[in-house]
Motif scaffolding. Structure first.
Motif, PDB file in Angstrom:
ATOM      1  N   GLY A  57      86.974  15.157  81.957  1.00  0.00           N
ATOM      2  CA  GLY A  57      87.155  15.222  83.222  1.00  0.00           C
ATOM      3  C   GLY A  57      85.935  14.415  83.855  1.00  0.00           C
ATOM      4  O   GLY A  57      86.290  13.218  85.114  1.00  0.00           O
ATOM      5  N   LEU A  58      85.025  13.442  83.587  1.00  0.00           N
ATOM      6  CA  LEU A  58      84.715  11.893  83.962  1.00  0.00           C
ATOM      7  C   LEU A  58      85.673  10.970  83.757  1.00  0.00           C
ATOM      8  O   LEU A  58      85.812  10.338  84.834  1.00  0.00           O
ATOM      9  N   THR A  59      86.836  11.341  82.530  1.00  0.00           N
ATOM     10  CA  THR A  59      87.924   9.815  82.993  1.00  0.00           C
ATOM     11  C   THR A  59      88.592  10.016  84.113  1.00  0.00           C
ATOM     12  O   THR A  59      88.573   8.972  84.832  1.00  0.00           O
ATOM     13  N   PHE A  60      88.892  11.621  84.714  1.00  0.00           N
ATOM     14  CA  PHE A  60      89.249  11.626  85.588  1.00  0.00           C
ATOM     15  C   PHE A  60      88.421  10.932  86.898  1.00  0.00           C
ATOM     16  O   PHE A  60      89.080  10.563  88.243  1.00  0.00           O
ATOM     17  N   VAL A  61      88.211  10.826  86.790  1.00  0.00           N
ATOM     18  CA  VAL A  61      86.100  10.900  87.983  1.00  0.00           C
ATOM     19  C   VAL A  61      86.357   9.485  88.311  1.00  0.00           C
ATOM     20  O   VAL A  61      86.621   9.001  89.466  1.00  0.00           O
ATOM     21  N   LEU A  62      86.636   8.572  87.124  1.00  0.00           N
ATOM     22  CA  LEU A  62      86.336   6.960  87.444  1.00  0.00           C
ATOM     23  C   LEU A  62      87.580   6.243  87.728  1.00  0.00           C
ATOM     24  O   LEU A  62      87.416   5.660  88.449  1.00  0.00           O
ATOM     25  N   ALA A  64      90.231   8.296  89.180  1.00  0.00           N
ATOM     26  CA  ALA A  64      90.636   8.633  90.724  1.00  0.00           C
ATOM     27  C   ALA A  64      90.791   7.837  91.709  1.00  0.00           C
ATOM     28  O   ALA A  64      92.409   7.224  92.437  1.00  0.00           O
ATOM     29  N   PRO A  65      89.753   7.276  92.108  1.00  0.00           N
ATOM     30  CA  PRO A  65      89.687   6.029  92.773  1.00  0.00           C
ATOM     31  C   PRO A  65      89.680   4.688  92.798  1.00  0.00           C
ATOM     32  O   PRO A  65      90.575   4.227  93.765  1.00  0.00           O
TER      33      PRO A  65
END
Length: 83
Positions: A57-62, A64-65
């Motif tokens: 999840g942290l990977t996706f959050v970082l 995505a932007p």
């Protein structure tokens, strides 16, 4: 628990729906039978079990932007459009 089972297994009836709650109860039951208290269960059972999904999840959050900015820059917008 029903909603969590539906989200994870995708069904509410049958063996697929029964596996997740049984595994969760068995994991906590074993830790409790070995004498672990609530805090110890959280630190030694929950956190290690959740580490992989949390990293994902942290990977996706970082990422995505960066991805959104790259797409916007490709179509003529993005950070470069403000210069």
């Amino acid at each position: 628990m029903v909603l969590v089972t539906l989200l994870i297994a995708g069904v509410l009836i049958g063996t697929e729906a029964a596996i997740f709650p049984m595994a969760l109860v068995a994991t906590f039951g074993v830790a409790r039978a070995m004498g672990a208290g609530p805090l110890r269960i959280i630190l030694t059972v929950l956190v290690p079990e959740a580490r992989g999904p949390l990293i994902l999840g942290l990977t996706f959050v970082l990422v995505a932007p960066i991805d959104v900015s790259a797409v916007a820059d490709t179509v003529g917008g993005g950070v470069g459009a403000w210069r």
